[in-house]
Design an enzyme around this catalytic site. Structure first.
Site, mmCIF file in Angstrom:
data_model
loop_
_atom_site.group_PDB
_atom_site.id
_atom_site.type_symbol
_atom_site.label_atom_id
_atom_site.label_comp_id
_atom_site.label_asym_id
_atom_site.label_seq_id
_atom_site.Cartn_x
_atom_site.Cartn_y
_atom_site.Cartn_z
ATOM 1 N N ASN A 83 33.434 39.816 49.479
ATOM 2 C CA ASN A 83 34.570 39.541 48.590
ATOM 3 C C ASN A 83 34.077 38.960 47.272
ATOM 4 O O ASN A 83 33.846 39.697 46.322
ATOM 5 C CB ASN A 83 35.552 38.583 49.274
ATOM 6 C CG ASN A 83 36.562 38.012 48.304
ATOM 7 O OD1 ASN A 83 37.155 38.763 47.540
ATOM 8 N ND2 ASN A 83 36.742 36.705 48.291
ATOM 9 N N GLU A 84 33.911 37.637 47.254
ATOM 10 C CA GLU A 84 33.400 36.986 46.035
ATOM 11 C C GLU A 84 32.031 36.452 46.372
ATOM 12 O O GLU A 84 31.877 35.278 46.683
ATOM 13 C CB GLU A 84 34.325 35.837 45.627
ATOM 14 C CG GLU A 84 35.323 36.205 44.597
ATOM 15 C CD GLU A 84 36.248 35.063 44.222
ATOM 16 O OE1 GLU A 84 36.158 33.961 44.779
ATOM 17 O OE2 GLU A 84 37.093 35.305 43.353
ATOM 18 N N CYS A 136 39.073 35.260 49.968
ATOM 19 C CA CYS A 136 38.158 34.358 50.681
ATOM 20 C C CYS A 136 38.257 34.498 52.195
ATOM 21 O O CYS A 136 37.307 34.181 52.913
ATOM 22 C CB CYS A 136 38.466 32.915 50.308
ATOM 23 S SG CYS A 136 38.019 32.515 48.625
ATOM 24 N N GLU A 188 46.190 39.180 50.625
ATOM 25 C CA GLU A 188 45.438 38.216 51.443
ATOM 26 C C GLU A 188 46.442 37.320 52.139
ATOM 27 O O GLU A 188 47.492 36.990 51.566
ATOM 28 C CB GLU A 188 44.524 37.366 50.541
ATOM 29 C CG GLU A 188 43.792 36.286 51.323
ATOM 30 C CD GLU A 188 42.748 35.538 50.495
ATOM 31 O OE1 GLU A 188 42.866 35.502 49.261
ATOM 32 O OE2 GLU A 188 41.826 34.976 51.114
HETATM 33 O O1 AHR Z 1 43.304 35.055 45.177
HETATM 34 C C1 AHR Z 1 42.993 33.792 45.671
HETATM 35 C C2 AHR Z 1 41.497 33.602 45.863
HETATM 36 O O2 AHR Z 1 40.844 33.700 44.644
HETATM 37 C C3 AHR Z 1 40.820 34.643 46.699
HETATM 38 O O3 AHR Z 1 40.918 34.367 48.046
HETATM 39 C C4 AHR Z 1 39.415 34.574 46.255
HETATM 40 O O4 AHR Z 1 38.755 35.800 46.393
HETATM 41 C C5 AHR Z 1 39.507 34.089 44.826
HETATM 42 O O5 AHR Z 1 38.683 33.017 44.591
#
Ligand code: AHR
Length: 658
Positions: free
Chosen positions: A376-377, A244, A45
């Site tokens: 993603n989350e 994120c 990321e």
């Molecule tokens: O890895 C850092 C963050 O942790 C990522 O962006 C997110 O998916 C998680 O909350």
């Protein structure tokens, strides 16, 4: 990894006193589960300057003058306060006509003088003696007469390399010119100066500087030293682009893969949601996504690393920690279409719309994409409602594409709700995220021992041991954290019939510009170091094996008895037995492994990652405090005696015969 094949060291570690019955582990190769080739992978990321200012090797910040403050990163002479500056350097904004590349710099010199631009890079520009750097200018001359000199300066403002661009073309629209600059001295904190000589008028849309020695020597490519560290891990997959960042702080700023391909001037600059500071609280207003590392480069990187691509796409929800905007289901079609088009971009032949685009971008070969993450989350009924729409569309068009589905960010009530719903829906793969303390990881090594064997596969999409707690800026990549992860990973390997993928997160962090800690690999503009966690990941990946086999103590998995965690695997490709053992205590231990019916060759290798200090960590200044060491051992008989160093992770690789 150091390879000290010194039998003396080994004697200190291995084959010490005979162990008593309680210390006897048994291997049973008749109970075996396949280990997916994807098992140990990577999570990328653009956080902590991982992308722009990191692995994307561009050295110029705000190279296209498209930051909201068009001169951010640039010094000018005449200076910004000088009224003459506006006559000579003007930023033209034409966002109505060119929304993806709205701004350019107009240089208008009536009288020759000392006019220049200075770029500070990403916290300085690091260059190495005798290395070559490629300067590129995208320009349009309207009144001829200006020539350009590009200079690289060291921290004392001495020129350490320069090139003249004299033959600029006139009146022919936008042009590109390049020059190679050989640097005479190493500097970690340099800058680039662009001097304008003579009088005339020209427009500049981009000023760029890359090392010529990028990964695979691709022009405008990736930092070779950092990608080499990834290659050294032999990952099974690469998750991209997050994190994120997939969701964005708003729907508007979400990651959209179609905006990351094609000529650089068509890749519209986007905000980076980590610029607001994340866990570190250190705001970085100069942190944007240029998308120089876009989806084509990503697929190419997977090809280079010989790993499976695992793109994660926005599912119509922005970050649920933030505003959590939800796209109306009536307007979800373009989001679903983006997913369908991505599969076609990766796998379509040249007669398809997106396959043709891929070919036109120079990659006629298919990327053989096998899986996509939807969200993603994300969590809750709003996620499920959108996931069903994605699933229906993707599965009806591409039934073999495996879908990764989210359970949110932590083992909390949302997680349990999602887990039960996803299981009922019989999804392909469930993505679980764990940022937890050392204790949690040690305690949860048996987490999957009793899971449903018939249900969805499990993907540990993000995990890392946080020495203090999640969000704490004091979290360090300690040896103890690495051991906690290794202990947990023995449980993942033991359950390889249902756990098919796992990735530590995040992957990269700049040592001064980070928003999240811990991370797997830390770097500055010049160099980098591996954390103990990196070595644990690498040791698992390089010693993956093809099947996990039973390793037990009193018919139970070795999961914490006497502070030891262990697992075993066979590699049927080359006839190897691999044993991985964590000793998380301060005392050395003697154990034995009953090899049963395994016919071991005389010599095996043992690799040990150990430190007497559980809080030991590596750093840029001391990158080798914790490093694995490999040596040879000799096997006598059926009982392998193993001496485990305090706070150690040991991998034993035994060659077997039929
Ligand atoms: O890895 C850092 C963050 O942790 C990522 O962006 C997110 O998916 C998680 O909350």
């Amino acid at each position: 990894m150091k390879s000290n094949r010194i039998i003396l060291l080994l004697a200190a570690i291995l084959f010490v006193h005979a162990a008593n019955a309680q210390d006897m582990y048994t291997i049973n190769t008749s109970v075996k589960k396949p280990i997916a080739p994807t098992m140990w992978g990577l999570f990328f990321e653009d956080i902590n300057r991982s992308g722009d200012g990191g692995v994307y090797a561009e050295l110029i910040k705000n190279r296209s003058f498209d930051f909201p403050d068009a001169f951010m990163g640039w010094g000018v002479q005449p200076s910004r306060g000088d009224y003459a500056r506006n006559d000579i350097f003007q930023v033209i904004n034409q966002s109505a006509d060119y929304p993806n590349d709205p701004k350019y710099l107009q240089v208008n010199i009536a009288k020759a003088g000392n006019y220049l631009l200075v770029n500070e890079g990403f916290g300085g520009i690091a260059v190495k003696k005798n290395s070559v750097y490629v300067f590129t200018i995208l320009y349009r001359v309207t009144v001829p007469g200006i020539s350009i000199t590009a200079e690289i300066l060291n921290a004392s403002n001495q020129v350490v390399g320069s090139a003249e661009i004299t033959s600029l073309k006139t009146g022919e629209g936008w042009q590109s010119a390049t020059a190679n600059i050989t640097v005479s001295d190493t500097t970690a904190d340099g800058k680039m100066v662009v001097r304008f000589n003579g009088a005339g008028k020209m427009d500049i849309d981009r000023l760029s500087l890359f090392p010529i020695d990028t990964w695979q020597k691709r022009p405008g490519g990736l930092r070779a030293d950092l990608v080499q560290k990834l290659a050294d891990m032999q990952p099974g997959f690469l998750r991209f682009p997050g994190g994120c960042i997939v969701e964005g702080e708003s729907i508007e700023s979400r990651y959209q893969w179609k905006k990351t391909i094609g000529p650089l001037e068509e890749r519209k600059l986007n905000s980076n949601q980590w610029s607001s500071g994340g866990a570190s609280g250190k705001a970085m207003p100069d942190y944007f996504q240029s998308y120089g590392l876009g989806f084509l480069e990503y697929f190419q990187l997977c090809e280079d690393l010989q790993c499976e691509p695992l793109p994660i796409l926005n599912c119509g929800l922005s970050c649920q920690f933030g505003a959590g905007e939800v796209v109306s289901v009536n307007e979800i079609d373009p989001y679903v279409q983006d997913a369908l088009d991505l599969v076609e971009f990766a796998n379509g032949d040249e007669h398809t719309k997106w396959g043709a685009k891929r070919a036109a971008l120079g990659h006629p070969g298919k990327f053989n994409l096998k899986m996509i993450g939807i969200g993603n989350e994300n969590w809750g009924p709003q996620y499920m409602e959108r996931l069903r729409l994605f699933t229906k569309a993707i599965k009806s068009r591409y039934p073999s594409i495996q879908l990764i589905t989210s359970t949110g960010y932590s083992p909390n009530p949302q997680f349990h709700y999602m887990d039960s719903v996803l299981r009922k829906e019989k999804v392909d793969i469930i993505d679980e995220h764990y940022y937890q303390t050392p204790k949690w990881f040690f305690m949860n090594a048996g987490k999957y021992d009793h899971s449903d064997r018939q249900g969805p596969k499990i993907f540990l999409g993000e995990y890392a041991c946080h020495s203090v707690r999640i969000g704490n800026t004091g979290n360090k990549n300690t040896q103890l954290c690495a051991l906690a992860e290794a202990a947990f990973m023995t449980g993942l390997e033991r359950n390889s019939d249902i756990v098919t993928m796992a990735a530590y997160a995040p992957l990269f962090a700049h040592v001064t510009d980070w928003q999240w800690t811990p991370n797997l690999i830390w770097f500055d503009n010049d160099t980098s170091y591996n954390t103990p966690s990196y070595y644990v990941q690498q040791l698992f990946a390089l010693n993956r094996g093809t099947h996990s086999v039973e390793l037990s103590l009193d018919n139970k998995p070795v999961a914490g008895q006497d502070s030891v965690w262990a697992c075993a695997a066979t590699d049927e490709r080359n006839g190897e037995m691999i044993i991985k053992i964590v000793n998380a205590s301060a005392t050395a231990k003697n154990k034995q492994v009953n090899l049963g019916n395994i016919k071991a060759k005389k010599t095996a290798t043992v690799t040990v990652l150990a430190s007497s200090d559980p809080s030991a960590a590596n750093s840029i200044e001391s990158p080798s405090v914790v490093e694995p060491r490999t040596s040879d051992i000799t096997i006598n008989g059926k009982k392998l005696a193993i001496g485990l160093a305090p706070y150690s992770f040991t991998v034993i690789k035994i060659k077997t015969t039929k």
